[in-house]
Design a protein around this motif. Sequence first.
Motif, PDB file in Angstrom:
ATOM      1  N   MET A   1      -2.950  14.520  -6.830  1.00  0.00           N
ATOM      2  CA  MET A   1      -2.734  13.315  -7.607  1.00  0.00           C
ATOM      3  C   MET A   1      -4.079  12.664  -7.928  1.00  0.00           C
ATOM      4  SD  MET A   1      -0.406  11.524  -9.061  1.00  0.00           S
ATOM      5  CE  MET A   1       1.038  12.265  -8.383  1.00  0.00           C
ATOM      6  N   ARG A   2      -5.131  13.430  -8.032  1.00  0.00           N
ATOM      7  CA  ARG A   2      -6.459  12.907  -8.320  1.00  0.00           C
ATOM      8  C   ARG A   2      -6.737  12.994  -9.809  1.00  0.00           C
ATOM      9  NH1 ARG A   2      -7.797  16.400  -3.938  1.00  0.00           N
ATOM     10  NH2 ARG A   2      -7.733  15.195  -2.062  1.00  0.00           N
ATOM     11  N   GLY A   3      -6.015  12.265 -10.614  1.00  0.00           N
ATOM     12  CA  GLY A   3      -6.210  12.334 -12.053  1.00  0.00           C
ATOM     13  C   GLY A   3      -5.575  13.575 -12.615  1.00  0.00           C
ATOM     14  N   ASN A   4      -6.100  14.060 -13.704  1.00  0.00           N
ATOM     15  CA  ASN A   4      -5.561  15.233 -14.374  1.00  0.00           C
ATOM     16  C   ASN A   4      -5.894  16.475 -13.550  1.00  0.00           C
ATOM     17  OD1 ASN A   4      -5.356  17.557 -16.025  1.00  0.00           O
ATOM     18  ND2 ASN A   4      -5.439  16.265 -17.849  1.00  0.00           N
ATOM     19  N   PRO A   5      -4.871  17.150 -12.965  1.00  0.00           N
ATOM     20  CA  PRO A   5      -5.142  18.308 -12.111  1.00  0.00           C
ATOM     21  C   PRO A   5      -5.855  19.435 -12.849  1.00  0.00           C
ATOM     22  CG  PRO A   5      -2.832  17.641 -11.952  1.00  0.00           C
ATOM     23  CD  PRO A   5      -3.462  16.831 -13.037  1.00  0.00           C
ATOM     24  N   PHE A   6      -5.571  19.644 -14.138  1.00  0.00           N
ATOM     25  CA  PHE A   6      -6.235  20.700 -14.894  1.00  0.00           C
ATOM     26  C   PHE A   6      -7.731  20.424 -14.994  1.00  0.00           C
ATOM     27  CE2 PHE A   6      -8.000  22.237 -18.892  1.00  0.00           C
ATOM     28  CZ  PHE A   6      -7.860  23.602 -18.695  1.00  0.00           C
ATOM     29  N   ILE A   7      -8.072  19.203 -15.400  1.00  0.00           N
ATOM     30  CA  ILE A   7      -9.493  18.837 -15.534  1.00  0.00           C
ATOM     31  C   ILE A   7     -10.174  18.898 -14.181  1.00  0.00           C
ATOM     32  CG2 ILE A   7     -11.084  16.977 -16.139  1.00  0.00           C
ATOM     33  CD1 ILE A   7      -9.861  18.226 -18.583  1.00  0.00           C
ATOM     34  N   TYR A  98      -7.186   9.015 -10.766  1.00  0.00           N
ATOM     35  CA  TYR A  98      -8.377   8.496 -11.436  1.00  0.00           C
ATOM     36  C   TYR A  98      -7.952   7.836 -12.744  1.00  0.00           C
ATOM     37  CZ  TYR A  98     -10.766  11.703  -8.211  1.00  0.00           C
ATOM     38  OH  TYR A  98     -11.212  12.370  -7.093  1.00  0.00           O
ATOM     39  N   SER A  99      -7.772   6.536 -12.704  1.00  0.00           N
ATOM     40  CA  SER A  99      -7.314   5.788 -13.880  1.00  0.00           C
ATOM     41  C   SER A  99      -8.426   5.596 -14.900  1.00  0.00           C
ATOM     42  CB  SER A  99      -6.782   4.418 -13.464  1.00  0.00           C
ATOM     43  OG  SER A  99      -5.706   4.552 -12.584  1.00  0.00           O
ATOM     44  N   VAL A 110     -15.639   5.331 -10.780  1.00  0.00           N
ATOM     45  CA  VAL A 110     -14.327   5.969 -10.723  1.00  0.00           C
ATOM     46  C   VAL A 110     -13.381   4.951 -10.094  1.00  0.00           C
ATOM     47  CG1 VAL A 110     -12.973   7.888  -9.802  1.00  0.00           C
ATOM     48  CG2 VAL A 110     -15.351   8.261 -10.494  1.00  0.00           C
ATOM     49  N   TRP A 111     -12.297   4.647 -10.798  1.00  0.00           N
ATOM     50  CA  TRP A 111     -11.383   3.580 -10.395  1.00  0.00           C
ATOM     51  C   TRP A 111      -9.956   4.099 -10.430  1.00  0.00           C
ATOM     52  CZ3 TRP A 111     -11.908  -1.826  -9.558  1.00  0.00           C
ATOM     53  CH2 TRP A 111     -10.739  -2.576  -9.669  1.00  0.00           C
ATOM     54  N   GLY A 112      -9.148   3.681  -9.459  1.00  0.00           N
ATOM     55  CA  GLY A 112      -7.737   4.027  -9.520  1.00  0.00           C
ATOM     56  C   GLY A 112      -6.999   3.776  -8.229  1.00  0.00           C
ATOM     57  N   ASN A 128      -9.052   2.115  -5.273  1.00  0.00           N
ATOM     58  CA  ASN A 128     -10.406   2.584  -4.957  1.00  0.00           C
ATOM     59  C   ASN A 128     -11.319   2.299  -6.137  1.00  0.00           C
ATOM     60  OD1 ASN A 128     -10.380   3.716  -2.391  1.00  0.00           O
ATOM     61  ND2 ASN A 128      -9.810   5.739  -3.124  1.00  0.00           N
ATOM     62  N   SER A 129     -12.524   1.902  -5.837  1.00  0.00           N
ATOM     63  CA  SER A 129     -13.575   1.754  -6.824  1.00  0.00           C
ATOM     64  C   SER A 129     -14.811   2.438  -6.250  1.00  0.00           C
ATOM     65  CB  SER A 129     -13.851   0.268  -7.075  1.00  0.00           C
ATOM     66  OG  SER A 129     -14.963   0.106  -7.919  1.00  0.00           O
TER      67      SER A 129
END
Length: 168
Positions: A1-7, A98-99, A110-112, A128-129
């Motif tokens: 769940m750390r942002g876009n898994p593909f990227i 990662y929003s 990196v924020w989210g 997190n920031s």
Amino acid sequence: MRGNPFIAGLALAVAASPVSADVYVTEEMAVIAGANGFMDAIANSDRTVLAEHMLPEAVIFVHNQMDPANPRIDIVPAAKHLENWAKRTADYVESMKYSDILISGDMAQVWGPYSFTANGTLTHCGINSMSMVRMDDGSWKVGNVSFTMVAPERCGEVGAGWIDGDDS
């Protein structure tokens, strides 16, 4: 769940492989690789690995809102945090979405929202920031971290909707 898994996966794969003329790593991918390294180190049973992903001069700001009536801010130098971290024995997992990723030269943000578990039990969530710093070798390390901590029943309020299935 750390942002876009593909990227995120692509960034890790590219970071781990030799760069050739036909492979292009964006700055965002490199920042994500640095943030992923930090997040993965939290789950590593070798407690010394976390130090590889932080500047020794880093500072951690904990905006503890576990008791909303008595919030507090704890300021912890990285050296003290790593000393405390080395004594921990549970299995930890921190998941972060990662929003927002902002980059300007050698600094990035990196924020989210995130969730944190110890031995499989959700202990808290928050935002997190992470202030990231580009190193001379092009990698990114955590320069400072600020994060909120809220009780598990407030995870949805901070955007950690994957806890209760509301990933909006």
